[in-house]
Design a protein around this motif. Structure first.
Motif, PDB file in Angstrom:
ATOM      1  N   ALA A  27       0.837  -1.193   0.000  1.00 57.69           N
ATOM      2  CA  ALA A  27       0.000   0.000   0.000  1.00 57.69           C
ATOM      3  C   ALA A  27       0.874   1.246   0.000  1.00 57.69           C
ATOM      4  CB  ALA A  27      -0.902   0.002   1.230  1.00 57.69           C
ATOM      5  N   ASN A  28       0.319   2.324  -0.478  1.00 60.61           N
ATOM      6  CA  ASN A  28       1.010   3.611  -0.520  1.00 60.61           C
ATOM      7  C   ASN A  28       1.476   3.989   0.888  1.00 60.61           C
ATOM      8  OD1 ASN A  28       1.632   6.410  -0.670  1.00 60.61           O
ATOM      9  ND2 ASN A  28       0.268   6.651  -2.415  1.00 60.61           N
ATOM     10  N   GLY A  29       2.789   4.018   1.093  1.00 53.28           N
ATOM     11  CA  GLY A  29       3.353   4.293   2.408  1.00 53.28           C
ATOM     12  C   GLY A  29       3.216   5.726   2.856  1.00 53.28           C
ATOM     13  N   HIS A 194      -4.158   4.212  -2.684  1.00 49.70           N
ATOM     14  CA  HIS A 194      -4.633   5.304  -1.829  1.00 49.70           C
ATOM     15  C   HIS A 194      -4.383   5.037  -0.349  1.00 49.70           C
ATOM     16  CE1 HIS A 194      -6.613   7.673  -5.030  1.00 49.70           C
ATOM     17  NE2 HIS A 194      -6.664   6.501  -5.629  1.00 49.70           N
ATOM     18  N   GLY A 195      -3.631   3.981  -0.039  1.00 52.35           N
ATOM     19  CA  GLY A 195      -3.200   3.739   1.333  1.00 52.35           C
ATOM     20  C   GLY A 195      -4.311   3.396   2.300  1.00 52.35           C
ATOM     21  N   ASN A 273       6.137   0.941  -6.328  1.00 54.17           N
ATOM     22  CA  ASN A 273       6.564   1.408  -5.012  1.00 54.17           C
ATOM     23  C   ASN A 273       7.197   0.319  -4.157  1.00 54.17           C
ATOM     24  OD1 ASN A 273       4.023   0.069  -4.816  1.00 54.17           O
ATOM     25  ND2 ASN A 273       3.734   0.944  -2.792  1.00 54.17           N
ATOM     26  N   PHE A 274       7.657  -0.781  -4.768  1.00 55.08           N
ATOM     27  CA  PHE A 274       8.213  -1.874  -3.985  1.00 55.08           C
ATOM     28  C   PHE A 274       9.419  -2.476  -4.688  1.00 55.08           C
ATOM     29  CE2 PHE A 274       4.909  -3.643  -6.699  1.00 55.08           C
ATOM     30  CZ  PHE A 274       5.445  -4.829  -7.182  1.00 55.08           C
ATOM     31  N   LEU A 275      10.137  -3.302  -3.945  1.00 54.61           N
ATOM     32  CA  LEU A 275      11.315  -3.982  -4.484  1.00 54.61           C
ATOM     33  C   LEU A 275      11.470  -5.324  -3.781  1.00 54.61           C
ATOM     34  CD1 LEU A 275      13.522  -3.689  -2.005  1.00 54.61           C
ATOM     35  CD2 LEU A 275      13.884  -1.431  -2.989  1.00 54.61           C
ATOM     36  N   MET A 276      12.387  -6.132  -4.293  1.00 59.27           N
ATOM     37  CA  MET A 276      12.745  -7.395  -3.657  1.00 59.27           C
ATOM     38  C   MET A 276      14.215  -7.355  -3.276  1.00 59.27           C
ATOM     39  SD  MET A 276      10.816 -10.212  -6.056  1.00 59.27           S
ATOM     40  CE  MET A 276      11.559 -11.555  -5.137  1.00 59.27           C
TER      41      MET A 276
END
Length: 331
Positions: A27-29, A194-195, A273-276
């Motif tokens: 989710a949007n941080g 939208h978090g 908005n993410f990574l591994m």
């Protein structure tokens, strides 16, 4: 055991106390979206919503430039995925491209659909004519991959009378979102962008009439809070908030990747908005971080036992994560 297959284990969220910092959800941080949150607070739960959801179907249709009957709301993406498996004309095999969102395979089990698992892009295209229902996550969860064969897959599915569903949970957070083929089905769960993941509201767009699909839902599948949320995110103020926040999220993601690489770790960034990050024994690392109030997404359930999936968070959270990770890696 069937119960083990059906158990909703997603590798991040748990039944413990709320963590200090939560990297486990994509989710949007920077959320929640204040306009959407206020709309939810103003919703009146003392009455039923419209059982046919005529107003929200029309609003979503206008936003996407389709007819109202091409839209169906639901209790989040998971509910819509499970409902898709119950369509009579989709009773053949389901096709997925692992590693990917586990809910597709979970939905196939109670519906008793044969599950085809492609090993590669070429294998997915080869198997697609054998399927009646296929899912692709855009961008993929957890790898963040943006597939370069969406148009080809959609054309193949359309020609073979299969149904290709594009899961767009993180599409609104992409830096370079790909064009979406109109012959595919589009599945949206905007609570991520939208978090507001606690609001279970999503919707499906299809290239044809979804009236029958709507009628398959339980009565009042979407509560008044979910209805208010979907109305709010279409407004200019909410869209502007999302546009501003994702610019910041991309910067935070790059900063997190740099910090992890400075610890000597292998990182795979997404365009969202993410990574591994590869940490070795991911389950053990995740447990140790949880003990310190930091929740992360262990990718073991995706078949990637050495990897964590992390979402971009505010600088304070990212500094805490890097500080906690360093001694775990040294030990």
């Amino acid at each position: 055991m069937i119960d083990d297959v059906l158990k909703p284990v997603h590798g991040g969220t748990d039944s413990g106390p709320l963590p200090r910092y939560d990297f486990s959800t994509n989710a949007n941080g920077l959320g929640p979206d204040p306009q959407a949150l206020e709309a939810i607070r103003q919703a009146d739960p003392s009455h039923y919503p419209d059982p046919l959801y005529a107003e929200i179907h029309t609003a979503l249709a206008q936003h996407h430039g389709v007819a109202p009957e091409q839209v169906a709301v639901g209790g989040g993406a998971s509910e819509l995925i499970h409902r898709l498996t119950r369509l009579r004309y989709l009773r053949g095999p389901m096709l997925i491209l692992p590693p990917t969102f586990s809910e597709y395979a979970r939905a196939a089990q109670p519906a008793e659909l044969p599950l085809l698992k492609a090993q590669s892009k070429d294998d997915f295209l080869r198997l697609l004519p054998q399927a009646t229902l296929a899912f692709l996550c855009v961008p993929n969860n957890p790898t963040g991959e943006i597939y370069d064969f969406l148009e080809e897959a959609a054309e193949t599915a359309h020609r073979r009378q299969a149904h290709l569903v594009l899961d767009l949970a993180y599409y609104p957070l992409c830096e370079s979102p790909p064009a979406l083929p109109r012959t595919a089905w589009w599945l949206y769960s905007p609570n991520k962008a939208h978090g507001l993941t606690g609001v279970r509201a999503g919707y499906l767009l299809a290239p044809h009439d979804l009236t029958h699909f709507r009628h398959m839902a339980p009565s009042w599948v979407l509560g008044v809070h979910g209805e208010a949320f979907l109305r709010a995110i279409l407004q200019p103020a909410s869209q502007a908030w999302l546009a501003q926040s994702r610019q910041k999220l991309w910067l935070l993601r790059r900063q997190l990747a740099q910090g992890l690489r400075e610890l000597g770790l292998e990182v795979r960034q997404s365009t969202a908005n993410f990574l591994m990050v590869r940490v070795g024994q991911a389950t053990q690392v995740a447990q140790r971080l949880r003990e310190q109030g930091i929740r992360v997404r262990d990718c073991t359930s995706f078949g990637l036992p050495e990897w964590l999936r992390l979402s971009a968070q505010v600088p304070e959270a990212q500094e805490a994560l890097l500080h906690a990770l360093a001694p775990l890696l040294a030990g």
